[in-house]
Design a protein around this motif. Structure first.
Motif, PDB file in Angstrom:
ATOM      1  N   THR A 111       0.850  -1.184   0.000  1.00  0.00           N
ATOM      2  CA  THR A 111       0.000   0.000   0.000  1.00  0.00           C
ATOM      3  C   THR A 111       0.894   1.246   0.000  1.00  0.00           C
ATOM      4  O   THR A 111       2.111   1.158   0.234  1.00  0.00           O
ATOM      5  CB  THR A 111      -0.907   0.041   1.241  1.00  0.00           C
ATOM      6  OG1 THR A 111      -0.091   0.199   2.401  1.00  0.00           O
ATOM      7  CG2 THR A 111      -1.762  -1.210   1.346  1.00  0.00           C
ATOM      8  N   THR A 112       0.316   2.387  -0.217  1.00  0.00           N
ATOM      9  CA  THR A 112       1.081   3.636  -0.226  1.00  0.00           C
ATOM     10  C   THR A 112       1.779   3.856   1.114  1.00  0.00           C
ATOM     11  O   THR A 112       2.956   4.223   1.154  1.00  0.00           O
ATOM     12  CB  THR A 112       0.143   4.824  -0.540  1.00  0.00           C
ATOM     13  OG1 THR A 112      -0.522   4.555  -1.771  1.00  0.00           O
ATOM     14  CG2 THR A 112       0.917   6.118  -0.649  1.00  0.00           C
ATOM     15  N   MET A 113       1.072   3.616   2.210  1.00  0.00           N
ATOM     16  CA  MET A 113       1.664   3.795   3.533  1.00  0.00           C
ATOM     17  C   MET A 113       2.801   2.806   3.768  1.00  0.00           C
ATOM     18  O   MET A 113       3.849   3.161   4.298  1.00  0.00           O
ATOM     19  CB  MET A 113       0.589   3.632   4.615  1.00  0.00           C
ATOM     20  CG  MET A 113       1.080   3.956   6.018  1.00  0.00           C
ATOM     21  SD  MET A 113       1.680   5.649   6.211  1.00  0.00           S
ATOM     22  CE  MET A 113       0.152   6.516   6.208  1.00  0.00           C
ATOM     23  N   GLN A 114       2.618   1.552   3.356  1.00  0.00           N
ATOM     24  CA  GLN A 114       3.675   0.560   3.504  1.00  0.00           C
ATOM     25  C   GLN A 114       4.919   0.964   2.713  1.00  0.00           C
ATOM     26  O   GLN A 114       6.044   0.806   3.187  1.00  0.00           O
ATOM     27  CB  GLN A 114       3.191  -0.813   3.031  1.00  0.00           C
ATOM     28  CG  GLN A 114       2.229  -1.492   3.983  1.00  0.00           C
ATOM     29  CD  GLN A 114       1.691  -2.770   3.399  1.00  0.00           C
ATOM     30  OE1 GLN A 114       1.301  -2.813   2.229  1.00  0.00           O
ATOM     31  NE2 GLN A 114       1.643  -3.820   4.200  1.00  0.00           N
ATOM     32  N   LYS A 115       4.721   1.482   1.515  1.00  0.00           N
ATOM     33  CA  LYS A 115       5.851   1.934   0.696  1.00  0.00           C
ATOM     34  C   LYS A 115       6.610   3.055   1.389  1.00  0.00           C
ATOM     35  O   LYS A 115       7.838   3.093   1.360  1.00  0.00           O
ATOM     36  CB  LYS A 115       5.368   2.403  -0.680  1.00  0.00           C
ATOM     37  CG  LYS A 115       4.922   1.276  -1.582  1.00  0.00           C
ATOM     38  CD  LYS A 115       4.404   1.810  -2.905  1.00  0.00           C
ATOM     39  CE  LYS A 115       3.841   0.712  -3.770  1.00  0.00           C
ATOM     40  NZ  LYS A 115       3.276   1.211  -5.024  1.00  0.00           N
ATOM     41  N   LYS A 116       5.884   3.973   2.021  1.00  0.00           N
ATOM     42  CA  LYS A 116       6.534   5.083   2.734  1.00  0.00           C
ATOM     43  C   LYS A 116       7.378   4.560   3.892  1.00  0.00           C
ATOM     44  O   LYS A 116       8.519   4.981   4.076  1.00  0.00           O
ATOM     45  CB  LYS A 116       5.488   6.070   3.243  1.00  0.00           C
ATOM     46  CG  LYS A 116       4.862   6.910   2.160  1.00  0.00           C
ATOM     47  CD  LYS A 116       3.823   7.865   2.738  1.00  0.00           C
ATOM     48  CE  LYS A 116       3.121   8.641   1.627  1.00  0.00           C
ATOM     49  NZ  LYS A 116       2.086   9.529   2.141  1.00  0.00           N
ATOM     50  N   TYR A 117       6.810   3.651   4.686  1.00  0.00           N
ATOM     51  CA  TYR A 117       7.562   3.077   5.810  1.00  0.00           C
ATOM     52  C   TYR A 117       8.772   2.290   5.318  1.00  0.00           C
ATOM     53  O   TYR A 117       9.864   2.371   5.876  1.00  0.00           O
ATOM     54  CB  TYR A 117       6.672   2.168   6.654  1.00  0.00           C
ATOM     55  CG  TYR A 117       5.668   2.899   7.521  1.00  0.00           C
ATOM     56  CD1 TYR A 117       6.013   4.053   8.222  1.00  0.00           C
ATOM     57  CD2 TYR A 117       4.369   2.428   7.658  1.00  0.00           C
ATOM     58  CE1 TYR A 117       5.101   4.712   9.009  1.00  0.00           C
ATOM     59  CE2 TYR A 117       3.446   3.087   8.452  1.00  0.00           C
ATOM     60  CZ  TYR A 117       3.827   4.230   9.133  1.00  0.00           C
ATOM     61  OH  TYR A 117       2.918   4.875   9.915  1.00  0.00           O
ATOM     62  N   TYR A 118       8.582   1.505   4.271  1.00  0.00           N
ATOM     63  CA  TYR A 118       9.658   0.698   3.710  1.00  0.00           C
ATOM     64  C   TYR A 118      10.800   1.607   3.246  1.00  0.00           C
ATOM     65  O   TYR A 118      11.966   1.379   3.545  1.00  0.00           O
ATOM     66  CB  TYR A 118       9.119  -0.134   2.547  1.00  0.00           C
ATOM     67  CG  TYR A 118      10.011  -1.274   2.124  1.00  0.00           C
ATOM     68  CD1 TYR A 118       9.798  -2.549   2.614  1.00  0.00           C
ATOM     69  CD2 TYR A 118      11.051  -1.075   1.215  1.00  0.00           C
ATOM     70  CE1 TYR A 118      10.595  -3.609   2.221  1.00  0.00           C
ATOM     71  CE2 TYR A 118      11.856  -2.125   0.824  1.00  0.00           C
ATOM     72  CZ  TYR A 118      11.623  -3.393   1.330  1.00  0.00           C
ATOM     73  OH  TYR A 118      12.421  -4.435   0.951  1.00  0.00           O
ATOM     74  N   ARG A 119      10.457   2.658   2.504  1.00  0.00           N
ATOM     75  CA  ARG A 119      11.453   3.602   2.001  1.00  0.00           C
ATOM     76  C   ARG A 119      12.168   4.293   3.158  1.00  0.00           C
ATOM     77  O   ARG A 119      13.386   4.478   3.128  1.00  0.00           O
ATOM     78  CB  ARG A 119      10.778   4.629   1.071  1.00  0.00           C
ATOM     79  CG  ARG A 119      11.663   5.755   0.573  1.00  0.00           C
ATOM     80  CD  ARG A 119      12.907   5.349  -0.165  1.00  0.00           C
ATOM     81  NE  ARG A 119      12.655   4.571  -1.347  1.00  0.00           N
ATOM     82  CZ  ARG A 119      13.592   3.885  -1.977  1.00  0.00           C
ATOM     83  NH1 ARG A 119      14.826   3.902  -1.571  1.00  0.00           N
ATOM     84  NH2 ARG A 119      13.295   3.180  -3.041  1.00  0.00           N
ATOM     85  N   ALA A 120      11.441   4.671   4.194  1.00  0.00           N
ATOM     86  CA  ALA A 120      12.057   5.334   5.349  1.00  0.00           C
ATOM     87  C   ALA A 120      13.061   4.404   6.031  1.00  0.00           C
ATOM     88  O   ALA A 120      14.172   4.820   6.368  1.00  0.00           O
ATOM     89  CB  ALA A 120      10.977   5.784   6.337  1.00  0.00           C
TER      90      ALA A 120
ATOM     91  N   ASP B 210      16.097   4.018   3.588  1.00  0.00           N
ATOM     92  CA  ASP B 210      16.938   5.216   3.534  1.00  0.00           C
ATOM     93  C   ASP B 210      17.727   5.422   4.821  1.00  0.00           C
ATOM     94  O   ASP B 210      18.889   5.820   4.787  1.00  0.00           O
ATOM     95  CB  ASP B 210      16.090   6.459   3.244  1.00  0.00           C
ATOM     96  CG  ASP B 210      15.589   6.488   1.805  1.00  0.00           C
ATOM     97  OD1 ASP B 210      16.149   5.755   0.969  1.00  0.00           O
ATOM     98  OD2 ASP B 210      14.624   7.237   1.535  1.00  0.00           O
ATOM     99  N   ARG B 211      17.085   5.138   5.962  1.00  0.00           N
ATOM    100  CA  ARG B 211      17.763   5.304   7.248  1.00  0.00           C
ATOM    101  C   ARG B 211      18.949   4.346   7.371  1.00  0.00           C
ATOM    102  O   ARG B 211      19.923   4.636   8.062  1.00  0.00           O
ATOM    103  CB  ARG B 211      16.766   5.058   8.381  1.00  0.00           C
ATOM    104  CG  ARG B 211      17.320   5.411   9.744  1.00  0.00           C
ATOM    105  CD  ARG B 211      16.317   5.189  10.829  1.00  0.00           C
ATOM    106  NE  ARG B 211      16.187   3.750  11.030  1.00  0.00           N
ATOM    107  CZ  ARG B 211      15.214   3.160  11.669  1.00  0.00           C
ATOM    108  NH1 ARG B 211      14.247   3.876  12.178  1.00  0.00           N
ATOM    109  NH2 ARG B 211      15.164   1.861  11.798  1.00  0.00           N
TER     110      ARG B 211
END
Length: 119
Positions: free
Chosen positions: A78-87, A90-91
């Motif tokens: 989902t869009t939210m999962q993609k954001k968390y995954y990317r964060a 990147d971290r």
């Protein structure tokens, strides 16, 4: 029953409960098997506890269980999962690109990424 996961003292406690005369002293047990540094120690421990080990497979117990089938269904994050995954990615980018990606830190990152995908 529940698999033994904690430590050798817990194993001794269970064995002492089942057979107190044979497993009387925790100190003796830990001296012989506490570290388990060699294959010989492991073999001796397995031989010593063999009468108390029950290992059965479902198909050996229940004949009517069908053969296991696995179906893999690819589902987009989902869009939210993609954001968390990317964060998370990147971290941890520096750690991943340095080439030393082994050990507990990599396992923790893998677990975190898996949680994102599964929730």
């Amino acid at each position: 029953g529940t698999p033994l996961q904690n430590n050798m003292t817990e194993l001794w406690s269970l064995l002492n409960f089942v057979e107190p005369k044979r497993f009387a002293s925790v100190d003796d047990f830990l001296r012989k098997f506490g570290a388990l540094e060699t294959a010989d120690q492991v073999a001796k421990l397995v031989a010593r506890i063999q009468p108390h080990i029950l290992r059965r497979l479902k198909e050996d117990v229940e004949k009517s269980i069908p053969v296991k089938r696995e179906t893999v269904i690819d589902v987009e994050l989902t869009t939210m999962q993609k954001k968390y995954y990317r964060a998370l990615f990147d971290r941890n980018r520096a750690f991943l690109t340095q080439g030393g990606g082994t050990g507990p830190q990599l396992i923790n990152l893998e677990a975190e990424l898996r949680k994102v995908c599964n929730h």
